[in-house]
Write a protein that holds these residues in place. Sequence first.
Motif, PDB file in Angstrom:
ATOM      1  N   UNK A  56       0.768  -1.266  -0.073  1.00 21.66           N
ATOM      2  CA  UNK A  56      -0.113   0.053   0.010  1.00 21.66           C
ATOM      3  C   UNK A  56       0.773   1.160   0.087  1.00 21.66           C
ATOM      4  N   UNK A  57       0.090   2.297  -0.009  1.00 25.37           N
ATOM      5  CA  UNK A  57       1.183   3.644  -0.221  1.00 25.37           C
ATOM      6  C   UNK A  57       1.243   4.321  -1.263  1.00 25.37           C
ATOM      7  N   UNK A  58       1.335   5.695  -1.163  1.00 27.50           N
ATOM      8  CA  UNK A  58       1.343   6.760  -2.676  1.00 27.50           C
ATOM      9  C   UNK A  58       2.341   6.171  -3.610  1.00 27.50           C
ATOM     10  N   UNK A  59       3.827   6.005  -2.588  1.00 27.73           N
ATOM     11  CA  UNK A  59       4.845   5.875  -3.183  1.00 27.73           C
ATOM     12  C   UNK A  59       4.929   4.580  -4.094  1.00 27.73           C
ATOM     13  N   UNK A  60       4.613   3.435  -3.417  1.00 25.18           N
ATOM     14  CA  UNK A  60       4.191   2.080  -4.196  1.00 25.18           C
ATOM     15  C   UNK A  60       3.385   2.390  -5.471  1.00 25.18           C
ATOM     16  N   UNK A  61       2.402   2.900  -5.181  1.00 22.21           N
ATOM     17  CA  UNK A  61       1.403   3.128  -6.325  1.00 22.21           C
ATOM     18  C   UNK A  61       1.913   3.916  -7.701  1.00 22.21           C
ATOM     19  N   UNK A  62       2.862   4.828  -7.259  1.00 21.98           N
ATOM     20  CA  UNK A  62       3.573   5.579  -8.341  1.00 21.98           C
ATOM     21  C   UNK A  62       4.571   4.915  -9.087  1.00 21.98           C
ATOM     22  N   UNK A  63       5.300   4.118  -8.168  1.00 16.30           N
ATOM     23  CA  UNK A  63       6.227   3.096  -8.835  1.00 16.30           C
ATOM     24  C   UNK A  63       5.653   2.049  -9.624  1.00 16.30           C
ATOM     25  N   UNK A  64       4.674   1.300  -8.980  1.00 19.72           N
ATOM     26  CA  UNK A  64       3.891   0.393  -9.777  1.00 19.72           C
ATOM     27  C   UNK A  64       3.637   0.794 -11.173  1.00 19.72           C
ATOM     28  N   UNK A  65       3.137   2.294 -11.164  1.00 19.51           N
ATOM     29  CA  UNK A  65       2.665   2.623 -12.558  1.00 19.51           C
ATOM     30  C   UNK A  65       3.878   2.843 -13.623  1.00 19.51           C
ATOM     31  N   UNK A  66       4.987   3.496 -13.026  1.00 20.32           N
ATOM     32  CA  UNK A  66       6.368   3.603 -13.894  1.00 20.32           C
ATOM     33  C   UNK A  66       6.936   2.262 -14.257  1.00 20.32           C
ATOM     34  N   UNK A  67       6.854   1.172 -13.534  1.00 20.21           N
ATOM     35  CA  UNK A  67       7.375  -0.248 -13.717  1.00 20.21           C
ATOM     36  C   UNK A  67       6.473  -0.848 -14.944  1.00 20.21           C
ATOM     37  N   UNK A  68       5.202  -0.481 -14.964  1.00 23.42           N
ATOM     38  CA  UNK A  68       4.208  -1.154 -15.533  1.00 23.42           C
ATOM     39  C   UNK A  68       4.247  -0.253 -17.099  1.00 23.42           C
ATOM     40  N   UNK A  69       4.450   0.897 -17.151  1.00 23.63           N
ATOM     41  CA  UNK A  69       4.575   1.663 -18.284  1.00 23.63           C
ATOM     42  C   UNK A  69       5.752   1.592 -19.083  1.00 23.63           C
ATOM     43  N   UNK A  70       6.703   1.399 -18.249  1.00 21.77           N
ATOM     44  CA  UNK A  70       8.213   1.386 -19.278  1.00 21.77           C
ATOM     45  C   UNK A  70       8.773   0.064 -19.046  1.00 21.77           C
ATOM     46  N   UNK A  71       7.938  -0.906 -18.531  1.00 16.44           N
ATOM     47  CA  UNK A  71       8.465  -2.494 -18.477  1.00 16.44           C
ATOM     48  C   UNK A  71       9.717  -2.621 -17.784  1.00 16.44           C
ATOM     49  N   UNK A  72       9.938  -1.996 -16.619  1.00 16.41           N
ATOM     50  CA  UNK A  72      11.395  -1.986 -15.967  1.00 16.41           C
ATOM     51  C   UNK A  72      11.471  -3.297 -15.491  1.00 16.41           C
ATOM     52  N   UNK A  73      12.632  -3.817 -15.223  1.00 13.79           N
ATOM     53  CA  UNK A  73      12.912  -5.260 -14.889  1.00 13.79           C
ATOM     54  C   UNK A  73      13.142  -5.134 -13.600  1.00 13.79           C
ATOM     55  N   UNK A  74      12.516  -5.449 -12.537  1.00 12.80           N
ATOM     56  CA  UNK A  74      12.810  -5.494 -11.233  1.00 12.80           C
ATOM     57  C   UNK A  74      12.281  -6.765 -10.843  1.00 12.80           C
ATOM     58  N   UNK A  75      13.188  -7.188 -10.039  1.00 16.28           N
ATOM     59  CA  UNK A  75      12.964  -8.642  -9.187  1.00 16.28           C
ATOM     60  C   UNK A  75      11.820  -8.710  -8.319  1.00 16.28           C
ATOM     61  N   UNK A  76      11.424  -7.280  -7.861  1.00 15.09           N
ATOM     62  CA  UNK A  76      10.563  -7.192  -6.692  1.00 15.09           C
ATOM     63  C   UNK A  76       9.128  -7.598  -7.481  1.00 15.09           C
ATOM     64  N   UNK A  77       8.717  -7.290  -8.851  1.00 10.12           N
ATOM     65  CA  UNK A  77       7.496  -7.532  -9.353  1.00 10.12           C
ATOM     66  C   UNK A  77       7.718  -8.791 -10.026  1.00 10.12           C
ATOM     67  N   UNK A  78       8.891  -9.329 -10.631  1.00 13.40           N
ATOM     68  CA  UNK A  78       8.725 -10.587 -11.443  1.00 13.40           C
ATOM     69  C   UNK A  78       8.689 -11.769 -10.263  1.00 13.40           C
ATOM     70  N   UNK A  79       9.395 -11.589  -9.108  1.00 12.11           N
ATOM     71  CA  UNK A  79       9.211 -12.553  -8.099  1.00 12.11           C
ATOM     72  C   UNK A  79       8.190 -12.439  -7.311  1.00 12.11           C
ATOM     73  N   UNK A  80       7.205 -11.277  -7.402  1.00 11.03           N
ATOM     74  CA  UNK A  80       6.144 -11.011  -6.525  1.00 11.03           C
ATOM     75  C   UNK A  80       6.686 -10.849  -4.986  1.00 11.03           C
ATOM     76  N   UNK A  81       7.367 -10.177  -4.695  1.00  6.76           N
ATOM     77  CA  UNK A  81       8.198 -10.241  -3.500  1.00  6.76           C
ATOM     78  C   UNK A  81       7.083  -9.634  -2.467  1.00  6.76           C
ATOM     79  N   UNK A  82       7.020 -10.143  -1.343  1.00  9.36           N
ATOM     80  CA  UNK A  82       5.841  -9.703  -0.248  1.00  9.36           C
ATOM     81  C   UNK A  82       6.511  -8.433   0.289  1.00  9.36           C
ATOM     82  N   UNK A  83       7.556  -7.959   0.060  1.00 17.65           N
ATOM     83  CA  UNK A  83       7.924  -6.685   0.709  1.00 17.65           C
ATOM     84  C   UNK A  83       7.831  -5.423  -0.357  1.00 17.65           C
TER      85      UNK A  83
END
Length: 282
Positions: A17-44
């Motif tokens: 949750x949180x504003x910063x998370x929502x913002x980053x999630x939007x950027x990652x999806x838009x620019x298809x940035x390669x983070x382990x955080x999203x590809x591994x669906x990390x709980x943190x």
Amino acid sequence: TPERAKKPKWLRVKLPVGKKYTELRGLVDKYKLNTICTSGSCPNMGECWGEGTATFMILGNICTRSCGFCGVKTGRPDTVEWDEPEKVARSIKLMNIKHAVITSVDRDDLKDGGSIIWSETVQAIRRANPNTTLETLIPDFQGNEKLLDRIIDVAPEVVSHNMETVRRLTREVRIQAKYDRSLGVLKYLKDNGMRTKSGIMLGLGETEDEVIQTMKDLRGVGLDIITIGQYLQPSKKHLPVKEFITPEQFKKYETLGLEMGFMYVESGALVRSSYKAHKHAS
Ligand code: SF4
Ligand code: SF4
């Protein structure tokens, strides 16, 4: 055969949750940035991204090794993309990341083990993001000191290399790796002035004594930071979870680790090697 062991309640995922998370999630999806955080669906994700920490994977998505716990695909890796360092540097800028963790697949197919791309990535990130601190979570480079020197030369704030498990289970858990070679890598990094970090996963059938011995071995090579987390099976084809370690047991390892003289000990069910990583750089 037994069912896949049911997860205890302390492993329930914290919803990001949180504003910063929502913002980053939007950027990652838009620019298809390669983070382990999203590809591994990390709980943190909520926590890390909220603090401006993210983990990026370089040198492709296909690994030459086939560790029994790891969700990354094994096979013939992608060709090296020489503009990757600039791409990662730009992603970090776009995401306004304060502390970046960089990791890679193992590239035993390349003569340099991927060390040139590693070095260029650190340098490109520094140029574009002079205030961002860096942790490089590196492969063992087969213990080759010349290749390790390329990492040492660019001096990330923290250099990590994961032991993943205790000595007895190393063969089963990461077949192409060697316990003593990994210790040797960490020793070499420390002897050359790096702040060093390593992680192990529990629940693969190791005993308490074996965990403590591994912690001692790591202190023995001067390791500064240790992370201890619960192993979770990425799919049915991976090694099964033998045991869910209790929060009390994790706490015990934390206390022991601090007594042994580690600078930081992150020990808990949801701890991943890059969890709270920003702390370790300062
Ligand atoms: Fe990303 Fe690592 Fe944090 Fe997970 S623990 S969200 S992979 S930085
Ligand atoms: Fe996964 Fe790393 Fe093992 Fe490759 S070397 S299979 S990326 S843990």
